[in-house]
Write an enzyme that holds these catalytic residues in place. Structure first.
Site, PDB file in Angstrom:
ATOM      1  N   GLU A   1       0.882  -1.155   0.000  1.00 35.57           N
ATOM      2  CA  GLU A   1       0.000   0.000   0.000  1.00 35.57           C
ATOM      3  C   GLU A   1       0.928   1.215   0.000  1.00 35.57           C
ATOM      4  OE1 GLU A   1      -2.205   0.745   3.546  1.00 35.57           O
ATOM      5  OE2 GLU A   1      -3.491   2.231   2.579  1.00 35.57           O
TER       6      GLU A   1
ATOM      7  N   ARG B   1       4.814 -13.615   9.652  1.00 38.59           N
ATOM      8  CA  ARG B   1       5.616 -12.404   9.538  1.00 38.59           C
ATOM      9  C   ARG B   1       6.934 -12.610  10.251  1.00 38.59           C
ATOM     10  NH1 ARG B   1       2.160  -8.619  12.499  1.00 38.59           N
ATOM     11  NH2 ARG B   1       4.049  -8.547  13.743  1.00 38.59           N
TER      12      ARG B   1
ATOM     13  N   LYS C   1       4.221   0.746  10.925  1.00 38.72           N
ATOM     14  CA  LYS C   1       4.348   2.028  10.212  1.00 38.72           C
ATOM     15  C   LYS C   1       4.038   3.204  11.131  1.00 38.72           C
ATOM     16  CE  LYS C   1       3.020   0.446   5.592  1.00 38.72           C
ATOM     17  NZ  LYS C   1       1.889   0.363   4.640  1.00 38.72           N
TER      18      LYS C   1
END
Length: 565
Positions: A35, A260, A270
């Site tokens: 994204e 992950r 983020k």
RNA sequence: UGACCCAUGGUGUAAUGGUAACACUACGGUUUUUGGUAUCGUCAUUCUAGGUUCGAGUCCUAGUGGGUCAACCA
């Protein structure tokens, strides 16, 4: 075939191998779907490598697709940075650069199709109402009062949504599935929302935007992605992913989830990374302490080392925290093979060779890299007055101290052998100068002195040395998992000593030609990378990582206390 | 209290019903004009309890522990 059978496969490769053998699929096509609302970090490196490497392994391809369905957070700036980071890592998506926003028309048509099939409806309940009707893990949800609108009315309302008739947040398009489904995501999930915002690519063409679940999977299908590899937290979305593919009757992409990667002492959120930047705990997204691709690049980590690292970490489904040691080991391994050796003194101590003629300059030849035969040699000037490292001299040196001190003899790397004569101290008792004598017949490469010197010191000629700045970095957080403690804010673990600036560093003259990004090994000290902030007058080196050392001074409390934790 | 996922040295990852292996770390040895590199060596009740089987880390059941899921974010 027998070769492939011997090699161990990760669970994703096993699935693929199976599909290929049973002809369920004949090609492998993956995608990396960032994204564009932030910078790439170490976690993305793993996702990038898995997607590109898996496809490459089976002769397939990987698309780059920006998942840009949220116009208020996404920016072209991020698109550009993400692209250059992926290129730097060494991956090529060729001409397959896509945007979910390229598919907005198609996605709209899919939605209309769903409505026509009686599988989607427009709901003008408030967000709160929708949330409360959702139920919770232990109680089934309730049907929305708008769930049974006619196809015609849904079609009309949805078109009105598209045409901007209804204000932001006033209605959504939902899939009609099952409000009692054990998977909360299947309780009539939202597909489209009204949002009046300018999109970074489609501008003001749309005021409705699809949500993740109605964009990601459909984009995979449109691009004929065979394997959509993502992280574990999307497991629950897979039921919806498959439901939509089935109902829409489109290309059956398959989602496979893997765990992950967490790296000790690093964070990859983020939002939290942004906090570090915005509140000036670091100098920016590319601060060499940041776990971002930009930060690690500036720190001096080679791309090849990052790829080796994520490949060594492997792929599985269990929670994991990788030790920083593994990353640093990969970085050292790569740099050992590629970095030019130079000499630099971080904390200078003046050394005078009493029997070396004043004004004389010996040109010493030095290997650029003993690990690389083709790396050549260079000249390093050797004179009467040199700098050596403060820590290479000790007044009351123990037997095992293979450096300088009373009674000690050492080799000066690429130079001569010298023996201690005496030393000077200031009023406070600090050693200010060391005097030694040298052996003219001990010249490096043509030593006929027969003297054995166990220790080897690095040095620079004071007259020729360049004064530079070194930035020595440490981990950004003092604990392995700063996010693990729910009681404490992760900033409590911020390492306020993560940057040490050394401004009295002297390096050999060959470094005057270094360019930003060039990587060197300062012999016996570590790997360093010339920083982009360097000017002609002032070179700035980032310490990438130290060398391993089996030398441990004992009983020395003043040694750096940040060894492990 | 629901559904789903996971459990192998300090950390990761293999072993695909048949001798638990590799890497990193740690600790020792050898080599060395970087206390680097290279090289050799040392370090394991496969979470627990049952079951299936000639044989289980692997299959089944239960338990325990950890994780994920209820944004008009992705």
């Amino acid at each position: 075939m027998s070769e492939a059978a011997k090699e161990s496969l990760n669970f994703i490769e096993q699935i693929i191998q199976d599909d290929l053998e049973t002809k369920k699929n004949i090609t492998v096509h993956t995608r990396f779907p960032p994204e564009p609302n932030g910078f790439l970090h170490i976690g993305h490196v793993k996702a990038i490598a898995i997607n590109f490497e898996t496809a490459k392994k089976y002769g397939g391809k990987t698309n780059l697709r920006f998942d840009d369905t949220n116009p208020i957070t996404e920016k072209t700036l991020y698109v550009d940075n993400i692209k250059s980071d992926i290129k730097w890592l060494g991956y090529d998506w060729e001409d397959r650069e896509y945007f979910a926003s390229d598919y907005f028309d198609q996605l709209y048509a899919f939605a209309v199709d769903l409505i026509n099939k009686g599988l989607a409806y427009v709901d003008d309940s408030t967000p709160d109402e929708i949330a409360s009707m959702k139920g919770d893990p232990n109680t089934p949800g309730k049907n929305s009062p708008h769930r049974d609108r006619s196809v015609e009315e849904n079609l009309r309302l949805f078109e009105e949504m598209k045409n901007g008739v209804h204000p932001d947040g006033s209605m959504v398009l939902r899939a009609k599935i099952d409000m009692a489904h054990p998977n909360l995501l299947m309780r009539d999930p939202n597909l489209y929302r009204v949002k009046t915002a300018t999109h970074h690519r489609t501008g003001d063409k749309w005021c409705i935007y699809p949500l993740y679940d109605f964009a990601h999977g459909q984009s995979d299908s449109i691009e004929n992605i065979t394997y959509s590899l993502c992280s574990l937290e999307f497991r629950h979305h897979r039921d919806l992913y498959n439901w939509l593919i089935e109902k829409l009757e489109i290309f059956p992409s398959r989602q496979i989830e893997f765990a992950r990667m967490n790296v000790a002492h690093m964070i990859t959120s983020k939002r939290k990374l942004l906090k570090l930047v915005e509140e000036n705990f670091v100098t920016g997204w590319d601060d060499p302490r940041m776990p971002t691709v930009a930060g690690m690049r500036r720190r001096g980590y080679p791309a090849a080392a990052l790829i080796t690292f994520v490949n060594k970490v492997g792929v599985a489904k269990r929670e994991n925290t990788i030790e920083l040691d593994l990353l640093e080991s990969c970085v050292r391994d790569e740099l050992n093979k590629t970095a030019t050796r130079v000499m630099g003194v971080l904390n200078p101590l003046k050394m005078v060779i009493t029997n070396f003629p004043e004004g004389k300059v010996e040109e010493m030849r030095a290997d650029n890299n003993p690990e690389d035969e083709n790396s050549g040699t260079r000249i390093v000037p050797f004179t009467r007055e040199l700098y050596i490292e403060q820590e290479d001299f000790m007044e009351d040196a123990p037997k095992k101290f293979f450096r300088l001190g009373p009674g000690k003899t050492v080799r000066l790397k690429n130079g001569f052998i010298v023996s201690y004569e005496n030393h000077l101290k200031d009023e406070e008792g600090n050693v200010t100068e060391v005097h030694v004598k040298y052996y003219p017949d001990s010249r490096s490469g043509s030593d006929t002195s027969g003297i054995k010197a166990k220790g080897v010191l690095h040095w620079v000629s004071i007259e020729h040395a360049i004064k530079v700045e070194v930035r020595d970095y440490d981990k950004l957080f003092t604990v392995e998992s700063p996010l693990a403690d729910e009681e404490k804010d992760f900033m409590e673990f911020f390492n306020h000593d993560s940057l040490k600036v050394l401004d009295n560093v002297f390096v050999e003259p060959s470094l005057q030609f270094a360019k930003p990004g060039d990587r060197f090994q300062f012999m016996r000290k570590g790997y360093f990378c010339l920083d982009q902030e360097s000017t002609e007058d002032k070179l700035i080196f980032n310490k990438t990582v130290g060398l391993k050392s089996s030398w441990k001074p004992k009983n020395n409390q003043n040694q750096r206390s940040n060894q492990k934790k």
